[in-house]
Scaffold this motif. Structure first.
Motif, mmCIF file in Angstrom:
data_model
loop_
_atom_site.group_PDB
_atom_site.id
_atom_site.type_symbol
_atom_site.label_atom_id
_atom_site.label_comp_id
_atom_site.label_asym_id
_atom_site.label_seq_id
_atom_site.Cartn_x
_atom_site.Cartn_y
_atom_site.Cartn_z
ATOM 1 N N SER A 159 -17.557 93.857 -64.160
ATOM 2 C CA SER A 159 -19.099 94.062 -63.204
ATOM 3 C C SER A 159 -19.140 92.361 -63.156
ATOM 4 O O SER A 159 -18.770 90.987 -63.793
ATOM 5 N N GLY A 160 -20.126 92.236 -62.520
ATOM 6 C CA GLY A 160 -21.160 91.425 -61.551
ATOM 7 C C GLY A 160 -19.973 90.609 -60.050
ATOM 8 O O GLY A 160 -20.687 91.554 -59.509
ATOM 9 N N GLU A 161 -19.640 89.364 -59.954
ATOM 10 C CA GLU A 161 -19.586 89.178 -58.252
ATOM 11 C C GLU A 161 -18.528 87.958 -58.513
ATOM 12 O O GLU A 161 -18.258 87.421 -59.431
ATOM 13 N N GLY A 162 -17.610 88.464 -57.569
ATOM 14 C CA GLY A 162 -16.267 87.161 -57.569
ATOM 15 C C GLY A 162 -15.219 87.220 -57.682
ATOM 16 O O GLY A 162 -15.112 88.687 -58.351
ATOM 17 N N THR A 201 -14.219 90.499 -55.879
ATOM 18 C CA THR A 201 -12.977 90.362 -54.952
ATOM 19 C C THR A 201 -12.173 90.247 -55.210
ATOM 20 O O THR A 201 -10.944 90.247 -54.760
ATOM 21 N N ARG A 202 -11.925 90.043 -56.815
ATOM 22 C CA ARG A 202 -10.285 89.218 -56.782
ATOM 23 C C ARG A 202 -10.226 90.383 -57.996
ATOM 24 O O ARG A 202 -10.896 89.688 -59.149
ATOM 25 N N ILE A 203 -8.732 90.965 -58.531
ATOM 26 C CA ILE A 203 -8.622 91.248 -59.571
ATOM 27 C C ILE A 203 -7.884 89.938 -60.183
ATOM 28 O O ILE A 203 -6.703 90.018 -59.820
ATOM 29 N N GLY A 204 -7.846 89.939 -61.616
ATOM 30 C CA GLY A 204 -7.287 88.791 -62.306
ATOM 31 C C GLY A 204 -5.700 88.187 -61.893
ATOM 32 O O GLY A 204 -4.610 89.749 -62.715
#
Length: 156
Positions: free
Chosen positions: A39-42, A71-74
């Motif tokens: 969860s969260g942002e970025g 915004t991006r899956i690491g």
């Protein structure tokens, strides 16, 4: 006269572990449901395959929910989560990192939302059960030629 002491025990609470996985991204694992939630942002952080903060739960994870706002899956985020069978990728995701879902052997299908513009190399390599990849029209996409094994059927 004998006294009797009654001791009651509460049912064991499921393990819920959590932490940070990016500047403004957080993870939590619920042992009762075997669900990892991001969860969260970025952007999520990139990891080496054995360095994710949820690594000790990796074989227990059956469901991964990536929340809207990520915004991006690491890179290597879910690598070797061998029993992962369901993943939710929201419209906010724009990039799926290198080895993000590599060796998720049990994952049968995945839907790539329209806002994803890049799927990096080896993102889904070694996903031997992956038979269907649904790619939703939207952003122009750069998909590495090595992002998927060739066994998956791609559906637009």
């Amino acid at each position: 006269m004998m006294s009797l002491t009654v001791v009651s025990f509460a049912a064991e609470e499921p393990l819920v572990a959590s932490g940070l996985c990016g500047d403004n991204a957080f993870w939590s694992f619920d042992e009762k449901t075997n669900t990892l939630t991001i969860s969260g942002e970025g952007a999520m952080a990139d990891y080496e395959s054995t360095e994710t903060p949820w690594r000790k739960y990796c074989l227990s994870i059956k469901t991964a929910i990536i929340g809207n706002g990520i915004t991006r899956i690491g890179g290597s985020a879910f690598e070797c989560c061998e029993n992962l069978v369901d993943v939710t990728i929201p419209d906010s995701v724009e990039c799926i990192g290198i080895y993000a879902f590599a060796a998720c052997y049990a994952l049968p299908e995945v839907t790539i939302p329209g806002n994803v513009s890049q799927i990096e190399s080896y993102a889904f390599i070694g996903c031997s059960s992956l038979k269907k990849v649904y790619i939703i029209n939207g952003a122009e996409k750069y998909i590495s030629t090595q992002a998927f094994d060739t066994r998956a059927d791609t559906l637009d």
